[in-house]
Design a protein around this motif. Structure first.
Motif, mmCIF file in Angstrom:
data_model
loop_
_atom_site.group_PDB
_atom_site.id
_atom_site.type_symbol
_atom_site.label_atom_id
_atom_site.label_comp_id
_atom_site.label_asym_id
_atom_site.label_seq_id
_atom_site.Cartn_x
_atom_site.Cartn_y
_atom_site.Cartn_z
ATOM 1 N N UNK A 34 0.827 -1.204 0.000
ATOM 2 C CA UNK A 34 0.000 0.000 0.000
ATOM 3 C C UNK A 34 0.860 1.253 0.000
ATOM 4 N N UNK A 35 1.980 1.214 0.712
ATOM 5 C CA UNK A 35 2.896 2.362 0.723
ATOM 6 C C UNK A 35 3.456 2.586 -0.679
ATOM 7 N N UNK A 36 3.855 1.522 -1.340
ATOM 8 C CA UNK A 36 4.375 1.633 -2.701
ATOM 9 C C UNK A 36 3.327 2.291 -3.604
ATOM 10 N N UNK A 37 2.092 1.817 -3.549
ATOM 11 C CA UNK A 37 1.026 2.380 -4.387
ATOM 12 C C UNK A 37 0.732 3.832 -4.031
ATOM 13 N N UNK A 38 0.761 4.179 -2.741
ATOM 14 C CA UNK A 38 0.434 5.543 -2.333
ATOM 15 C C UNK A 38 1.473 6.551 -2.811
ATOM 16 N N UNK A 39 2.667 6.069 -3.117
ATOM 17 C CA UNK A 39 3.704 6.932 -3.688
ATOM 18 C C UNK A 39 3.631 6.938 -5.215
ATOM 19 N N UNK A 40 2.552 6.375 -5.738
ATOM 20 C CA UNK A 40 2.240 6.347 -7.174
ATOM 21 C C UNK A 40 3.196 5.488 -8.011
ATOM 22 N N UNK A 41 3.651 4.395 -7.415
ATOM 23 C CA UNK A 41 4.461 3.419 -8.142
ATOM 24 C C UNK A 41 3.635 2.158 -8.361
ATOM 25 N N UNK A 42 4.064 1.351 -9.305
ATOM 26 C CA UNK A 42 3.451 0.040 -9.534
ATOM 27 C C UNK A 42 4.565 -1.000 -9.600
ATOM 28 N N UNK A 43 4.171 -2.242 -9.600
ATOM 29 C CA UNK A 43 5.163 -3.329 -9.683
ATOM 30 C C UNK A 43 5.937 -3.261 -10.991
ATOM 31 N N UNK A 44 5.345 -2.696 -12.032
ATOM 32 C CA UNK A 44 6.013 -2.588 -13.337
ATOM 33 C C UNK A 44 7.212 -1.647 -13.284
ATOM 34 N N UNK A 45 7.282 -0.776 -12.273
ATOM 35 C CA UNK A 45 8.378 0.190 -12.152
ATOM 36 C C UNK A 45 9.651 -0.399 -11.539
ATOM 37 N N UNK A 46 9.603 -1.650 -11.069
ATOM 38 C CA UNK A 46 10.704 -2.209 -10.277
ATOM 39 C C UNK A 46 11.781 -2.841 -11.159
ATOM 40 N N UNK A 47 13.037 -2.477 -10.894
ATOM 41 C CA UNK A 47 14.189 -3.077 -11.577
ATOM 42 C C UNK A 47 14.802 -4.130 -10.660
ATOM 43 N N UNK A 48 15.160 -5.273 -11.209
ATOM 44 C CA UNK A 48 15.869 -6.293 -10.441
ATOM 45 C C UNK A 48 17.359 -6.044 -10.615
ATOM 46 N N UNK A 49 18.060 -5.944 -9.486
ATOM 47 C CA UNK A 49 19.495 -5.655 -9.521
ATOM 48 C C UNK A 49 20.265 -6.785 -8.849
ATOM 49 N N UNK A 50 21.558 -6.797 -9.093
ATOM 50 C CA UNK A 50 22.401 -7.844 -8.497
ATOM 51 C C UNK A 50 22.539 -7.617 -6.991
ATOM 52 N N UNK A 51 22.908 -8.663 -6.295
ATOM 53 C CA UNK A 51 23.144 -8.563 -4.857
ATOM 54 C C UNK A 51 24.271 -7.571 -4.563
ATOM 55 N N UNK A 52 25.251 -7.474 -5.467
ATOM 56 C CA UNK A 52 26.366 -6.542 -5.295
ATOM 57 C C UNK A 52 25.874 -5.100 -5.327
ATOM 58 N N UNK A 53 25.029 -4.776 -6.309
ATOM 59 C CA UNK A 53 24.467 -3.428 -6.386
ATOM 60 C C UNK A 53 23.659 -3.144 -5.119
ATOM 61 N N UNK A 54 22.813 -4.099 -4.739
ATOM 62 C CA UNK A 54 21.971 -3.925 -3.556
ATOM 63 C C UNK A 54 22.829 -3.667 -2.318
ATOM 64 N N UNK A 55 23.893 -4.429 -2.148
ATOM 65 C CA UNK A 55 24.758 -4.299 -0.975
ATOM 66 C C UNK A 55 25.538 -2.980 -0.969
ATOM 67 N N UNK A 56 25.789 -2.413 -2.135
ATOM 68 C CA UNK A 56 26.594 -1.196 -2.217
ATOM 69 C C UNK A 56 25.793 0.093 -2.094
ATOM 70 N N UNK A 57 24.486 0.005 -2.010
ATOM 71 C CA UNK A 57 23.665 1.201 -1.802
ATOM 72 C C UNK A 57 23.245 1.205 -0.336
ATOM 73 N N UNK A 58 23.669 2.223 0.425
ATOM 74 C CA UNK A 58 23.316 2.270 1.853
ATOM 75 C C UNK A 58 21.803 2.300 2.061
ATOM 76 N N UNK A 59 21.368 1.732 3.179
ATOM 77 C CA UNK A 59 19.945 1.669 3.505
ATOM 78 C C UNK A 59 19.556 2.830 4.405
#
Length: 131
Positions: A34-59
């Motif tokens: 619901x949070x994703x939708x309320x920010x006006x995004x959809x599942x079609x907007x999601x990019x799948x990235x490698x674990x390396x990319x994911x790990x290198x972007x701070x949370x």
């Protein structure tokens, strides 16, 4: 280049990976669909990235409901017995009676039903009385 992910939704290829919005070099998880939708995004907007990319972007901090998506709307929970609320810019305000609701000229048919997750993410404000 990690900067190329700014403004994008990403997730890892790992099962159960959360969805994150990358903003200013940090990734922020959505706390619900619901949070994703309320920010006006959809599942079609999601990019799948490698674990390396994911790990290198701070949370950073998680993203909850975008209250602005509900501002000015009448909402009620899907739970039985839920009353109506008017959402202002930062809270959901209950009506203290049916007379109060009617005094604002609202239609009972204009109330939208939202999930308990949405209700929990929008703080309760001061009740609205008869005007």
């Amino acid at each position: 280049n990690l900067a190329s992910y700014n403004g994008k939704l990403i997730k890892s290829s790992a099962a159960g990976s959360g969805v994150y919005l990358v903003e200013n070099g940090i990734k922020r998880a959505f706390n619900s669909a619901e949070a994703l939708y309320s920010h006006r995004y959809t599942w079609a907007n999601i990019l799948t990235v490698s674990d390396t990319v994911m790990a290198n972007i701070p949370t950073g901090p998680t993203l909850g409901i975008n209250i602005a998506a509900y501002t000015g709307k009448l909402i009620r929970s899907s739970s039985a017995g839920s009353g109506a609320y008017l959402v202002d810019t930062s809270t959901r305000r209950p009506f203290d009676s049916a007379d109060a609701f009617n005094s604002y000229g609202y239609s009972w048919n204009s109330i939208i039903t939202v999930s308990d997750i949405v209700m929990a993410d929008i703080p309760v404000g001061a009740p609205l009385g008869v005007r």
